[in-house]
Scaffold this active site. Structure first.
Site, PDB file in Angstrom:
ATOM      1  N   SER A 324       0.452  -1.487   0.016  1.00  0.00           N
ATOM      2  CA  SER A 324      -0.022   0.037  -0.130  1.00  0.00           C
ATOM      3  C   SER A 324       1.031   1.057  -0.052  1.00  0.00           C
ATOM      4  CB  SER A 324      -0.687   0.008   1.091  1.00  0.00           C
ATOM      5  OG  SER A 324      -1.465   1.142   1.234  1.00  0.00           O
ATOM      6  N   TRP A 327       2.043   1.703  -3.414  1.00  0.00           N
ATOM      7  CA  TRP A 327       1.393   1.434  -4.622  1.00  0.00           C
ATOM      8  C   TRP A 327       1.366   3.397  -4.765  1.00  0.00           C
ATOM      9  CZ3 TRP A 327      -3.326   4.828  -3.990  1.00  0.00           C
ATOM     10  CH2 TRP A 327      -4.100   4.811  -5.039  1.00  0.00           C
ATOM     11  N   HIS A 328       1.477   3.886  -3.103  1.00  0.00           N
ATOM     12  CA  HIS A 328       1.129   5.833  -3.435  1.00  0.00           C
ATOM     13  C   HIS A 328       2.376   6.197  -3.599  1.00  0.00           C
ATOM     14  CE1 HIS A 328      -1.963   4.579   0.102  1.00  0.00           C
ATOM     15  NE2 HIS A 328      -2.097   6.141  -0.642  1.00  0.00           N
ATOM     16  N   GLY A 329       3.032   6.176  -3.693  1.00  0.00           N
ATOM     17  CA  GLY A 329       4.736   6.261  -4.243  1.00  0.00           C
ATOM     18  C   GLY A 329       5.501   5.978  -4.267  1.00  0.00           C
ATOM     19  N   PHE A 496      -0.350   9.858  -7.614  1.00  0.00           N
ATOM     20  CA  PHE A 496      -0.244   8.151  -6.928  1.00  0.00           C
ATOM     21  C   PHE A 496      -1.132   8.001  -8.354  1.00  0.00           C
ATOM     22  CE2 PHE A 496      -0.618  10.229  -2.769  1.00  0.00           C
ATOM     23  CZ  PHE A 496       0.820  10.929  -3.101  1.00  0.00           C
TER      24      PHE A 496
END
Length: 496
Positions: A324, A327-329, A496
């Site tokens: 997670s 996934w955000h960056g 993102f």
């Protein structure tokens, strides 16, 4: 195209006019054209990426279903794996390749080995993480036989590119949105849907333009100047960012839900008063719900969930939150943020039996307001601490920020008006405080009554209802932050 731009204020009414006036059988085409126009307004070339993701998962779904019908289960798994691998490879190339090469070069440099050059210079496609996950969710649902394979390419293309939620979510499930798209010609024009949808959109604009873009000034000032600020200013800055990212991200989802509702579509709720959570687990059932449930259904459960013992459960949780964060960056700050939330979850589960015993021995009534309030405050502190890593440019900056909170204590700053020196003048800061109070009231209405603003206003008399609507409208028009030269401010989650 930004929701908070003049471009969208012209685009959306035109789309609605065509959607409602043209024959119902044309609705899918109208929305598909509108969705691709909406996306191409950023970079027309990158529309090819979303088209490829759409075509690959559409074709993959058909081939996968045929393999399953012929009992060719191994072939079905190969097709599924291939489609997922290809789409994730594209996501990796555009979003993580630079990050991977940069970290590889750091290791090679330490070993005195020649540095690897990156032959590509890609601009991150807006919303690539969102539409990629939405498309992959469909192909997995088809494999699991949770949904019937879509054979109409145009309808499926609309599902992947539906413009209200295309760029920053919510990440819709095929079982919800695709089923509605299949019946789009049966959607009836509803005065209730139109008015409620517009009210939802209006509240989203308030969250973005009045709260998020104004409080961003305070958050940016604190994080850009943390090395010279005292603990009070840094705490205010951290809280400001927590409110900023909530209002900025939730506002996009809110506007998306409202825009879809005007046209008769129901999108899933993406936020449910997350800062009223009484635990980290509860927080993730309220924050970015579409992503957290996506990871739960498509990663946590396939890894084994909590079915293979405590140690495996803890490992699965940590993996999910690590992914997670990634996934955000493409930055170690996001990975650290995700790992920290994973640790929160694991520690919370491990200590739960001990805490329960201590509560019993101390005779603490866990149903009281004071106990619940304490848990909400404690959870917010943990979440806000993690947000510092999310916002900081580097992990070392985050630790430096946190260190000064505990070492640069100046109690006098609580009373000397220093809050008015954090990037906003006195009138702007007072307006911000008032807008946050309004936000709190609406969130409390949602938390205590389970009602969105539009649902709550439905229960009021018409005079009060329109008074509130016009008050919010005027607040957005008069007090909205429009940026330099009235340029619309980007949404945080676009990166993102």
């Amino acid at each position: 195209m930004l929701f908070n731009s003049i471009h969208f204020l012209v685009f959306f009414p035109v789309v609605l006019f065509l959607y409602f006036v043209l024959p119902k059988k044309c609705r899918s085409i109208v929305l598909l054209i509108a969705s691709y126009y909406f996306y191409m307004s950023w970079n027309p070339t990158y529309a090819l990426l979303i088209l490829f993701s759409t075509a690959s998962t559409f074709l993959g779904g058909i081939l996968l279903t045929k393999a399953q019908e012929k009992q060719q289960l191994k072939k079905a798994k190969v097709i599924l794996g291939s489609v997922i691998a290809v789409n994730l490879a594209i996501l990796f190339t555009f979003k993580y390749l630079d990050f991977a090469i940069s970290n590889l070069n750091t290791v090679l440099s330490a070993l005195h080995i020649q540095i690897v050059s990156n032959p590509f210079d890609f601009l991150l496609p807006v919303g690539i993480s969102f539409y990629t996950f939405q498309a992959l969710g469909y192909i997995i649902d088809v494999y699991r036989k949770d949904i019937e394979t879509e054979k109409n390419f145009l309808q499926y293309a609309l599902f992947v590119s539906f413009f209200p939620q295309l760029v920053a979510g919510p990440i819709e499930r095929s079982g919800n949105l695709l089923r509605q798209i299949r019946n789009v010609d049966k959607i009836k024009v509803s005065y209730k849907n139109i008015t409620n949808g517009l009210v939802i959109m209006l509240w989203g604009f308030f969250m973005k333009m009045v709260v998020a873009d104004r409080i961003a000034v305070v958050a940016n000032y604190a994080f850009d100047n943390y090395w010279k600020l005292d603990s009070f200013a840094l705490i205010v800055g951290a809280i400001a960012f927590a409110i900023q990212i909530y209002c900025d991200f939730a506002s996009y989802s809110t506007i998306a839900i409202g825009a879809a509702k005007v046209m008769g579509f129901e999108l899933m709720e993406n936020f449910n008063t997350p800062y009223c959570a009484t635990s980290i687990k509860d927080f993730w059932s309220r924050w970015h719900i579409s992503l957290s449930t996506f990871f739960k259904d498509y990663l946590y459960f396939p890894l084994g969930g909590n079915r293979k013992g405590k140690k495996r459960t803890y490992l699965n949780l940590f993996i999910v939150f690590l992914v997670s964060g990634l996934w955000h960056g493409a930055n170690w700050t996001f990975i650290f943020w995700g790992a920290l939330h994973g640790i929160y979850q694991i520690v919370g589960r491990i200590t739960l039996p001990t805490r329960e015993k201590l509560y019993d021995k101390a005779g603490i009534d866990r149903t009281t307001f004071s106990f619940k309030f304490f848990r909400i405050v404690f959870t917010f502190i943990l979440v806000d601490l993690a947000w510092i890593f999310f916002r900081a440019n580097t992990i070392s900056e985050a630790f430096g920020y946190i260190s000064r909170i505990f070492t640069q204590i100046d109690l006098w700053s609580l009373f000397n008006g220093s809050i008015y020196t954090l990037g906003l003048n006195r009138p702007e800061m007072n307006l911000l405080i008032l807008s946050v109070v309004v936000l709190y009231v609406v969130d409390m209405l949602r938390y205590r009554k389970g009602l969105r603003l539009d649902q709550a206003l439905e229960k009021e008399n018409i005079f009060f209802r329109w008074l509130v609507i016009f008050a919010i409208l005027f607040a957005v028009i008069i007090f909205g932050a429009y940026g330099v030269g009235f340029d619309a401010q980007d949404f945080i989650y676009f990166q993102f």
